[in-house]
Design a protein around this motif. Structure first.
Motif, mmCIF file in Angstrom:
data_model
loop_
_atom_site.group_PDB
_atom_site.id
_atom_site.type_symbol
_atom_site.label_atom_id
_atom_site.label_comp_id
_atom_site.label_asym_id
_atom_site.label_seq_id
_atom_site.Cartn_x
_atom_site.Cartn_y
_atom_site.Cartn_z
ATOM 1 N N ARG A 222 -1.909 -24.478 75.410
ATOM 2 C CA ARG A 222 -1.718 -23.289 74.586
ATOM 3 C C ARG A 222 -1.894 -23.597 73.097
ATOM 4 N NH1 ARG A 222 3.709 -20.082 75.118
ATOM 5 N NH2 ARG A 222 3.327 -20.277 77.328
ATOM 6 N N TYR A 223 -1.178 -24.638 72.620
ATOM 7 C CA TYR A 223 -1.226 -24.913 71.183
ATOM 8 C C TYR A 223 -2.501 -25.636 70.781
ATOM 9 C CZ TYR A 223 0.392 -26.449 66.590
ATOM 10 O OH TYR A 223 0.519 -26.686 65.248
ATOM 11 N N LYS A 224 -2.999 -26.477 71.647
ATOM 12 C CA LYS A 224 -4.238 -27.247 71.406
ATOM 13 C C LYS A 224 -4.236 -27.930 70.024
ATOM 14 C CE LYS A 224 -7.251 -24.601 74.474
ATOM 15 N NZ LYS A 224 -6.728 -23.222 74.640
ATOM 16 N N PRO A 225 -3.328 -28.863 69.826
ATOM 17 C CA PRO A 225 -3.231 -29.482 68.498
ATOM 18 C C PRO A 225 -4.359 -30.486 68.250
ATOM 19 C CG PRO A 225 -1.708 -30.532 69.986
ATOM 20 C CD PRO A 225 -2.390 -29.462 70.783
ATOM 21 N N ASP A 226 -4.575 -30.783 66.963
ATOM 22 C CA ASP A 226 -5.546 -31.807 66.609
ATOM 23 C C ASP A 226 -4.926 -33.191 66.662
ATOM 24 O OD1 ASP A 226 -7.808 -30.039 65.769
ATOM 25 O OD2 ASP A 226 -6.244 -29.315 64.405
ATOM 26 N N PHE A 227 -3.588 -33.221 66.622
ATOM 27 C CA PHE A 227 -2.920 -34.514 66.635
ATOM 28 C C PHE A 227 -1.511 -34.326 67.203
ATOM 29 C CE2 PHE A 227 -1.814 -38.744 65.129
ATOM 30 C CZ PHE A 227 -3.053 -39.376 65.175
ATOM 31 N N VAL A 228 -1.013 -35.358 67.880
ATOM 32 C CA VAL A 228 0.337 -35.277 68.444
ATOM 33 C C VAL A 228 1.153 -36.453 67.931
ATOM 34 C CG1 VAL A 228 1.715 -35.321 70.546
ATOM 35 C CG2 VAL A 228 -0.435 -34.089 70.526
ATOM 36 N N ILE A 229 2.350 -36.159 67.415
ATOM 37 C CA ILE A 229 3.281 -37.221 67.012
ATOM 38 C C ILE A 229 4.441 -37.169 67.991
ATOM 39 C CG2 ILE A 229 4.782 -38.063 65.181
ATOM 40 C CD1 ILE A 229 3.003 -36.542 63.191
ATOM 41 N N THR A 230 4.767 -38.297 68.615
ATOM 42 C CA THR A 230 5.895 -38.300 69.549
ATOM 43 C C THR A 230 7.013 -39.180 69.013
ATOM 44 O OG1 THR A 230 5.083 -40.190 70.815
ATOM 45 C CG2 THR A 230 4.349 -38.024 71.533
ATOM 46 N N SER A 252 -5.949 -41.169 72.004
ATOM 47 C CA SER A 252 -6.300 -41.694 70.683
ATOM 48 C C SER A 252 -5.837 -40.747 69.581
ATOM 49 C CB SER A 252 -7.818 -41.909 70.585
ATOM 50 O OG SER A 252 -8.474 -40.675 70.780
ATOM 51 N N LYS A 253 -5.462 -39.517 69.966
ATOM 52 C CA LYS A 253 -4.945 -38.576 68.973
ATOM 53 C C LYS A 253 -3.432 -38.452 69.065
ATOM 54 C CE LYS A 253 -8.664 -35.364 69.420
ATOM 55 N NZ LYS A 253 -8.896 -33.921 69.323
ATOM 56 N N VAL A 254 -2.792 -39.494 69.621
ATOM 57 C CA VAL A 254 -1.342 -39.491 69.749
ATOM 58 C C VAL A 254 -0.790 -40.693 68.997
ATOM 59 C CG1 VAL A 254 0.593 -39.627 71.365
ATOM 60 C CG2 VAL A 254 -1.488 -38.441 72.037
ATOM 61 N N ALA A 275 -3.525 -46.274 79.132
ATOM 62 C CA ALA A 275 -3.121 -45.773 77.823
ATOM 63 C C ALA A 275 -4.105 -46.124 76.719
ATOM 64 C CB ALA A 275 -1.742 -46.305 77.486
ATOM 65 N N GLU A 276 -5.330 -46.440 77.076
ATOM 66 C CA GLU A 276 -6.344 -46.802 76.075
ATOM 67 C C GLU A 276 -6.363 -45.794 74.922
ATOM 68 O OE1 GLU A 276 -8.255 -49.530 76.319
ATOM 69 O OE2 GLU A 276 -9.569 -49.174 74.616
ATOM 70 N N GLY A 277 -6.243 -46.315 73.720
ATOM 71 C CA GLY A 277 -6.325 -45.450 72.551
ATOM 72 C C GLY A 277 -4.982 -44.977 72.008
ATOM 73 N N TYR A 278 -3.890 -45.209 72.760
ATOM 74 C CA TYR A 278 -2.543 -44.782 72.357
ATOM 75 C C TYR A 278 -2.114 -45.527 71.095
ATOM 76 C CZ TYR A 278 2.537 -43.987 73.137
ATOM 77 O OH TYR A 278 3.854 -43.644 73.038
ATOM 78 N N ASN A 279 -1.669 -44.773 70.087
ATOM 79 C CA ASN A 279 -1.295 -45.393 68.808
ATOM 80 C C ASN A 279 0.218 -45.520 68.685
ATOM 81 O OD1 ASN A 279 -4.053 -45.295 67.564
ATOM 82 N ND2 ASN A 279 -3.718 -43.114 67.944
#
Lengths: 415, 355
Positions: A222-230, A252-254, A275-279
């Motif tokens: 629904r929100y379709k964010p450009d970036f996710v911060i957890t 890669s966008k997290v 988890a390839e790309g997980y920051n």
């Protein structure tokens, strides 16, 4: 006259023997460090790796002759992430004559802030407690010594900005654990959203955070964010990786805050390959490519033992080493300031406030602790899962430091 | 064990109902008072006093839960939340209105009593495990509310710092001073509970526990007494929460989560349901035993392990030993430590002529 001479002689002998006695006492020079751990409670996965790291670094220091001739004795108490045992631990450290202590757990840190101040013993709380504790005037004996959640929020947004090449008009989702620690970065993020012109939406995950299907669906579809911060704790980070991956969001966008950034979290989510790309944000160096880690391995080898398996979980292990190293450095500064004499807890506190240019080959950030800043500048590193392991993507940096400082100043003026 | 009834004849009802029916019991109390008021605080190191302080606070909370679970037969998993209600009520009053502890303490207790009575309402319709779940919901709702209402929690951190209590300008800021502060409330709670259970209210609680229909038939208003039991129990919990708040110097709901409710249930089950002394034993057992086990294991273990290895060995095995001891004591006496103590006493009562 004769009697006078005799008494002078007696006095001289007495003083002499006293000096010898105190000299002999100084031979077995020892400093006591208190360390609280959680090896059996809800965050045992952290404590079981972090605390051996602490002990190993101290053992390394002792094997090299200690700090300025002082051997370090570590008194460890497992507080099981409960508050009463943390109080008991603090009193025990006091009884054993500890010059400083390492705290463990946010509620425990909150309950001990006042006692530390009354008893004038410094306590370090890296990754725990409130961001406001960075203010050394307000919390004189509490030392976060690592990037607070506010600084991590600044770092996360700065990293997102770099990754996306600007924030204007972008959408960022913030997924957080619904407790005080989880909510702490909110004011910083809201502030930055206004200043940088991005859209921020927050998604609370209720404890214990093992079920977040609806939140992630909401985010991804629904929100379709450009970036996710957890910003999650315990089992929740690995669930978030699994869910985001499963719903097709590129990892890669997290970017995850410091308690969702260990190898164990990634492995629990299905392994490094998944988890390839997980920051991840880190407040201590990651990996084994440090001289001090090699020295610890060599120490084990010299003792005829193989290196413990905890060393492979480098994120938490290195954090243990990091805490121990700063404790030792504070004690070293204190001993030097006293010209080699045994420091008091008060001296060690002053020593901690002089820590500077102590990077341990990059494992410790280029932080500078001062009387006003007990956080040391809020330095972070970004490490990313690449090809089956964590690789450094961004070296030590301070994200939006001026914004954080403004918030700290506002907090200081509040009461 | 030196108690002998021989030669003690009671000639009035008052004498029969006295808290200490034997003359020697009064001496025992005097000796205990001397030990706790003079000898212990003068001889013990601050460290040991801090452990005693934690026990005193736990005694208050355990007594409260025992009134509800042990005496009235209602189960509650919300004891920790009631503590947090008391803690936050007192902290807000202490900080916002600058009230002294002798006002915030009863106020915190009363606030908890009100909320506790509310959470206790389902007890009128449901019993046993169902009630446990209803009170569990109460615990979670209270936690959530505190977490999300800044007016109660004092901001995002959900913690409110309180000043140290002071009495006539005498600030209670050391373990020694807090010792007397907490000892006073622990003793007050013990005496209050002993007396409560001898009163009409206490007997009504016991009647409700044993058979609530029978109790209703003999004229006990179940509605009133069940809620009253929840309220009194929560009052103790609230006071316990306030004591924790003053002891730690901060009210923080994370200190009163579900695990705390379960710890307190463990205390009264190990100590003995439906007994005042059992609550005290339970509080001592659960607080002190992990420390004793650890200290012993560290002493013994230091011959075999290095410091670093010892730490990891001790913390794991300590839990196993602690759990094992709980099972051991419950197997040899399911009714708890209090019953065990009574068995020992009644054995020595006729010793050495046991027939």
């Amino acid at each position: 006259m004769m009697r006078y001479k005799k008494s002078v002689l007696g006095l001289a002998v007495a003083t002499g023997s006293l000096a010898i006695a105190s000299g002999a006492f100084a031979q077995g020079k020892e400093l006591v460090f208190g360390l609280q751990c959680d090896r059996t409670g809800p965050t045992a996965t952290v404590g079981q790796v972090l605390c051996p790291g602490y002990h190993d670094y101290i053992a390394l220091v002792n094997s090299k002759g200690g700090i300025e001739g002082f051997k370090i004795k570590v008194v460890e108490v497992d507080n099981e992430y409960k508050v009463p045992p943390a109080i008991e631990a603090h009193e025990r450290f006091k009884k054993e004559g500890a010059v400083l202590e390492g705290l463990y757990g946010t509620p425990q840190t909150a309950a001990l802030n006042k006692k530390l101040e009354e008893d004038k013993i410094l306590g370090t709380s890296p990754g725990f407690g409130t961001a406001a504790a960075a203010d050394g005037k307000k919390f004189p004996y509490t030392f976060p010594i690592a990037a607070s959640y506010w600084s991590q929020a600044g770092a996360a947004v700065e990293f997102a900005k770099e990754k996306m090449g600007g924030l204007k008009g972008k959408k960022i989702a913030f997924v957080f654990y619904d407790n005080p620690a989880g909510k702490e970065p909110l004011p910083i993020l809201e502030d930055l959203a206004k200043a940088e012109g991005f859209d921020l939406r927050t998604f609370a995950v209720p404890a214990p955070g093992v079920e977040m299907g609806s939140q992630v669906t909401d985010i991804v579809q629904r929100y379709k964010p450009d970036f996710v911060i957890t910003h999650l704790f315990g089992r929740a980070p690995s669930v978030s990786i699994k869910e985001l991956k499963g719903k097709g969001y590129p990892l890669s966008k997290v970017v995850a805050f410091v308690w969702g950034s260990a190898e164990a979290d990634i492995v629990a989510a299905g392994g490094m390959g998944v988890a390839e790309g997980y920051n991840t944000i880190q407040f201590a160096g990651v990996g084994k490519d440090f001289q001090v880690i090699k020295d610890i391995e060599a120490m084990y080898k010299a003792g005829g033992k193989s290196a413990p398996k905890e060393m492979d979980s480098t994120v938490y292990y290195n954090r243990g080493v990091f805490i121990a190293a700063l404790h030792a450095e504070a004690a070293r500064n204190a001993i030097k300031a006293k010209g080699g004499a045994a420091p008091t807890p008060e001296d060690v506190k002053k020593g901690m406030e002089q820590v500077k240019n102590f990077t341990l080959g990059g494992l410790v950030p280029p932080m500078e602790l001062t009387q006003a800043d007990h956080e040391g500048g809020g330095w972070c590193e970004i490490w990313t899962v690449k090809g089956g392991k964590l690789m450094q993507t961004k070296k030590w940096f301070q994200g939006y430091r001026s914004v954080i400082q403004r918030h700290l100043a506002a907090e200081a003026n509040k009461s | 064990m030196f108690h002998r009834e021989a030669g003690v004849f009671k000639t009035t009802y008052a004498a029969d109902m006295a808290l200490y029916p034997l003359p020697i019991a009064k001496w025992t109390i005097a000796v205990l008072a001397l030990i706790f008021i003079v000898i212990l605080p003068l001889t013990l190191h601050d460290y040991y006093l801090s452990i005693l302080n934690l026990i005193f606070i736990a005694v208050v909370g355990a007594l409260g839960l025992n009134i509800l679970v042990g005496y009235t037969g209602q189960i509650s998993l919300g004891h920790g939340a009631f503590m947090s209600v008391g803690a936050y009520a007192a902290a807000n009053l202490a900080v916002k209105l600058d009230l002294p502890f002798w006002l915030t303490l009863p106020a915190g207790g009363l606030m908890a009593a009100a909320i506790g009575a509310l959470v206790g309402v389902p007890s009128l319709r449901i019993k046993g495990l169902y009630l446990a779940i209803a009170t569990l919901a109460g615990q979670l709702i209270i936690e959530w509310t505190i977490n999300h209402v800044p007016a109660i929690s004092g901001g995002a951190q959900a913690s409110i710092e309180v000043p140290r209590p002071d009495l006539f300008g005498f600030v209670l800021n050391t373990q020694g001073r807090l010792y007397y502060f907490l000892l006073f409330f622990a003793v007050l709670a013990i005496v209050a509970t002993l007396n409560l259970m001898r009163s009409r209210i206490g007997r009504a609680f016991i009647a409700v526990r044993d058979q609530d229909i029978a109790a209703e038939i003999i004229g006990i208003d179940i509605f009133r007494y069940k809620l009253l039991s929840f309220a009194i129990s929560s009052f103790y919990a609230g006071v316990c929460g306030v004591l924790y708040t003053y002891y730690f110097g901060i009210a923080n709901y994370e200190q009163f989560q579900l695990g705390v409710s379960i710890d307190f249930l463990a205390m009264i089950i190990i100590g003995g349901l439906g007994s005042v002394l059992g609550s005290v034993f339970g509080a001592i057992f659960v607080t002190l035993l992990p420390i004793v086990i650890r200290t012993l294991m560290e002493q013994v273990g230091s011959f075999f392990f290095t410091d670093s290895e010892l730490a990891s060995v001790v913390s794991g095995t300590r839990l196993a030993v602690f759990g094992g001891l709980i099972i051991f004591f419950l197997v040899i006496e399911p009714e708890g430590l209090n019953r065990l103590w009574r068995n020992v006493r009644s054995y020595f009562r006729v010793w050495p002529f046991s027939y």
